[in-house]
Design an enzyme around this catalytic site. Structure first.
Site, mmCIF file in Angstrom:
data_model
loop_
_atom_site.group_PDB
_atom_site.id
_atom_site.type_symbol
_atom_site.label_atom_id
_atom_site.label_comp_id
_atom_site.label_asym_id
_atom_site.label_seq_id
_atom_site.Cartn_x
_atom_site.Cartn_y
_atom_site.Cartn_z
ATOM 1 N N GLY A 74 -8.209 8.963 10.003
ATOM 2 C CA GLY A 74 -8.575 9.156 11.433
ATOM 3 C C GLY A 74 -9.701 10.099 11.921
ATOM 4 O O GLY A 74 -9.982 10.179 13.060
ATOM 5 N N THR A 96 -8.526 3.236 12.609
ATOM 6 C CA THR A 96 -8.988 4.006 13.840
ATOM 7 C C THR A 96 -10.373 3.668 14.168
ATOM 8 O O THR A 96 -10.589 3.515 15.322
ATOM 9 C CB THR A 96 -8.769 5.337 13.434
ATOM 10 O OG1 THR A 96 -7.580 5.966 13.098
ATOM 11 C CG2 THR A 96 -9.207 6.333 14.597
ATOM 12 N N LYS A 120 0.835 -1.145 0.242
ATOM 13 C CA LYS A 120 -0.013 -0.108 -0.016
ATOM 14 C C LYS A 120 0.860 1.088 0.020
ATOM 15 O O LYS A 120 1.638 1.435 0.951
ATOM 16 C CB LYS A 120 -1.014 0.058 1.184
ATOM 17 C CG LYS A 120 -1.747 1.290 1.136
ATOM 18 C CD LYS A 120 -2.379 1.496 2.623
ATOM 19 C CE LYS A 120 -3.039 2.787 2.582
ATOM 20 N NZ LYS A 120 -3.749 3.285 3.863
ATOM 21 N N GLY A 144 -11.566 7.785 6.810
ATOM 22 C CA GLY A 144 -12.783 8.612 7.041
ATOM 23 C C GLY A 144 -13.897 7.798 7.815
ATOM 24 O O GLY A 144 -14.676 8.296 8.244
#
Length: 342
Positions: free
Chosen positions: A246, A295, A185, A273
């Site tokens: 986050g 998160t 990634k 998000g």
């Protein structure tokens, strides 16, 4: 009773002649209905179902026989109740096939045990891992690989924290040397406050990595033009942000995400998000291939329970997308059929 042994009644507003002596249960059976699955009203009085076999139909009776029907007039696509299980709905990236469409991160958990438990609850088959220096002062300190086996779960090394293309490329070269990973990634950040991607650096790094044999899944802005350029540069998946990393704000621009999905042949995964399961479902309903998050799970009051919720949200959203949303209408449209009203 007439000389031919029949009587005259009305059933659901229609005149009929039937044999004399029939019970309500026998009449229902002759009409092709199981007595235990219908309700009968006789001369405006509901007849208890338990007595249908005892009550005889009399000449001049007015009967209403009803049963439950599906709440809609229109046939269902794929009639017969066929449903394609979500488990059979796999996806492929860089030649590797996965069943779970949820990718989870490995940061911000209170410990590795909680991280591992959340991974199991999520059902994810891919985890993102940051490439960091080893702890030379304590070589016996616990490591992620002690809790999440890279032989059982696909590790996706990422370049979190990199602000230049050179940093990202260097990090992934080390990752490949450490674990042999080519599926990676890539994210190159523009500045620390928003953690928005620097697309100039991201595109440049994508080209270099692709030429070196890497298979970069690329974090990017929610811009269909940028997505197309990444595809041309050698990306194997497009990963537009739904909102800042986050933030938990949910998908802020569904239109551009949908345009990216429609404009590329590559897998599209919303990255960043998402804050809760309904937002994961929204991403999937837009046609995205999957969702990546960290998160939203790690900072939940109960990360393991939230991981399970995210799994369900992704699966529900994917099934809803495949099923095809009903059209929106300005005015009401009755879901129960108008034919056969009592």
């Amino acid at each position: 009773m007439s000389i031919d042994g029949t009587i005259s009644i009305h059933i659901n507003g229609e005149h009929r002649r039937i044999r004399d002596g029939l019970t309500l249960a026998e009449l229902a059976s002759e009409l092709g209905f199981a007595p235990e699955k219908v309700a009968v009203e006789r001369n405006l009085e509901v007849v208890p179902r338990s007595t249908l076999a005892d009550v005889k139909v009399e000449d001049g009776d007015e009967l209403e026989i009803v049963h439950f029907v599906g709440g809609g007039d229109h046939p269902v696509a794929g009639g017969g109740g066929d449903v394609s299980p979500v488990d059979d709905d796999s996806w492929t990236v860089a030649g590797k096939t996965f069943r779970s469409r949820l990718i989870v991160g490995t940061g911000k958990y209170k410990n590795f045990e909680q991280n591992a438990a959340a991974l199991v609850a999520s059902g994810a088959e891919i985890v993102t891992v940051a490439v960091r220096r080893v702890n030379v002062s304590d070589p016996n300190a616990p490591m992620l690989t002690d809790y999440i086996d890279p032989k059982k779960v696909t590790y996706l090394p990422n370049t979190a924290g990199c602000f230049t293309g050179e940093e990202a490329i260097r990090t992934l070269r080390l990752a490949r040397e450490a674990g042999g990973w080519e599926l990676v990634k890539l994210e190159v950040l523009g500045e620390a406050r928003t953690l928005y991607p620097d697309m100039v650096e991201t595109l440049r790094a994508t080209e270099v990595l692709a030429k070196e044999g890497f298979k970069p899944m690329v974090y990017c802005v929610d811009d269909p033009i940028a997505a197309k350029r990444l595809e041309d540069a050698g990306a194997v998946a497009i990963m537009p942000l739904g909102a800042p990393i986050g933030s938990g704000l949910g998908i802020q621009n569904k239109v551009t995400i949908r345009l990216i999905v429609e404009g590329t042949k590559l897998p599209v995964l919303v990255d960043a998000g998402v804050g809760t399961a309904s937002e994961a479902a929204q991403a999937m309903e837009l046609g995205c291939t999957g969702v990546l998050m960290n998160t939203a799970i790690a900072e939940a009051k109960d990360p393991v329970l939230m991981a399970a919720a995210m799994k369900a949200g992704v699966e529900a959203g994917r099934m809803a997308y495949r099923a095809g949303r009903m059209g929106k209408r300005m005015y009401a449209d009755p879901s129960s059929p108008l034919a056969g009203l009592i």
